[in-house]
Scaffold this active site. Sequence first.
Site, short mmCIF file in Angstrom:
data_model
loop_
_atom_site.label_atom_id
_atom_site.label_comp_id
_atom_site.label_asym_id
_atom_site.label_seq_id
_atom_site.Cartn_x
_atom_site.Cartn_y
_atom_site.Cartn_z
N HIS A 70 -11.09 15.69 -16.68
CA HIS A 70 -10.15 15.97 -18.16
C HIS A 70 -10.36 15.59 -19.49
CE1 HIS A 70 -8.77 11.41 -17.41
NE2 HIS A 70 -9.24 11.45 -16.17
N ASP A 187 -12.94 7.46 -19.70
CA ASP A 187 -12.00 8.89 -18.29
C ASP A 187 -11.52 9.11 -19.00
OD1 ASP A 187 -10.05 8.81 -16.51
OD2 ASP A 187 -9.39 7.06 -16.37
N GLU A 221 -3.77 14.66 -16.56
CA GLU A 221 -4.64 14.53 -15.68
C GLU A 221 -3.55 12.47 -15.71
OE1 GLU A 221 -6.42 11.31 -12.34
OE2 GLU A 221 -6.21 11.52 -14.84
N GLU A 222 -3.58 12.32 -16.61
CA GLU A 222 -3.48 11.08 -16.68
C GLU A 222 -1.77 10.86 -16.57
OE1 GLU A 222 -4.87 8.13 -16.81
OE2 GLU A 222 -7.28 8.98 -17.73
N ASP A 242 -14.79 12.59 -12.46
CA ASP A 242 -13.59 12.10 -12.90
C ASP A 242 -14.27 10.70 -13.23
OD1 ASP A 242 -11.48 10.74 -14.21
OD2 ASP A 242 -10.84 11.62 -13.52
N HIS A 322 -9.44 1.87 -17.82
CA HIS A 322 -8.03 1.91 -18.98
C HIS A 322 -7.88 0.61 -19.53
CE1 HIS A 322 -5.57 5.07 -15.93
NE2 HIS A 322 -6.57 5.35 -16.50
#
Length: 345
Positions: A70, A187, A221-222, A242, A322
């Site tokens: 993603h 990510d 995706e998030e 991922d 993150h």
Amino acid sequence: MERMYADFSWDRVVELMAIDSPTGYTATAANWVRDTFAGMGFHAELTTKGGVLVDLGGKNADDGLLLAAHCDTLGAMVAEVKGNGRLRITPLGGMNANNAEAENVRVRTRNGKVLEGTCQLCDASIHVNGDYSTTKRTFDTVEIVLDENVTSAEETRALGVEVGDIVCFETRTRRTESGYLKSRFLDDKLSVGILMGFAKYLSDNHIVPERRVWLHITVYEEVGHGGAASVPAGVTEAISVDMGCVGNGLQCTERQVSICAKDSGGPYSYEVVGKLIEAAKATGADYAVDVYPHYGSDVEATLSGGADLRHGLIGAGVYASHGYERSHIDGVYNTLLVLTGYLKV
């Protein structure tokens, strides 16, 4: 596979990192992804939802493999133009106020303006605010301070800023001499670059896989529904590429490829996980198998969307997920090796 394809992957990541793409604001990034794959000679098209579907070719279309990554990232949205001209924000995805604080941002307005600012604790001067150290960081206690001469909501709105505007955080992308890769939003832009390196390998060597191979670069995706649609006919397996988790209780390091056996959504296909392990061993990839405690992937959304297929998850090891994330070029290369081994190319 030559290691130059890992370097090619990273170069593409750097280009993609320069394109802001928080969830819900991904069109420019998706167009770049589409054009990059098309430039390598592959058919690539935008889905109605805004993702990118790429056909890498292959002989057996009835046993297709879908690889998902993603290009949407964390970010924020303006939730309120405050009376003092500053902005209250709401997170997009799992953005955390604790590591958003003191980061430079770009506010993208609907009239096309891009305004710079900083995410700061409300009343951020330590010499003034005696509660600075004890204040809990939330999106109600931090704010965007625009680098503009504004002191009221009216002055900020006069610049074109309104509720719903997108707030993009600086990535601070860099590669160290020792091969570490550091940036916000590895990510999952790191994996988009990995799939570009894999496609480049197939193109350069005129390889047609035995199985039909598709790529789905998703854009939601998030927030959990990126891979919920757009599965081509004939696909029997889907693998999310991922980030691999690095942290306490896990085996993986940033220099390895992680194979996920289970995450918060449950176990991945026992058969697919087994074949991924075999592929790692066959290619000499440095790998680890782990269980991720707080994680969900695109292919789980694909299954939730009703697709009847087997699923798996791999990724280069990433530390500080993150946040300001770190991986290593070896992790990129080991992930590429597993992909070549899985498809026997």
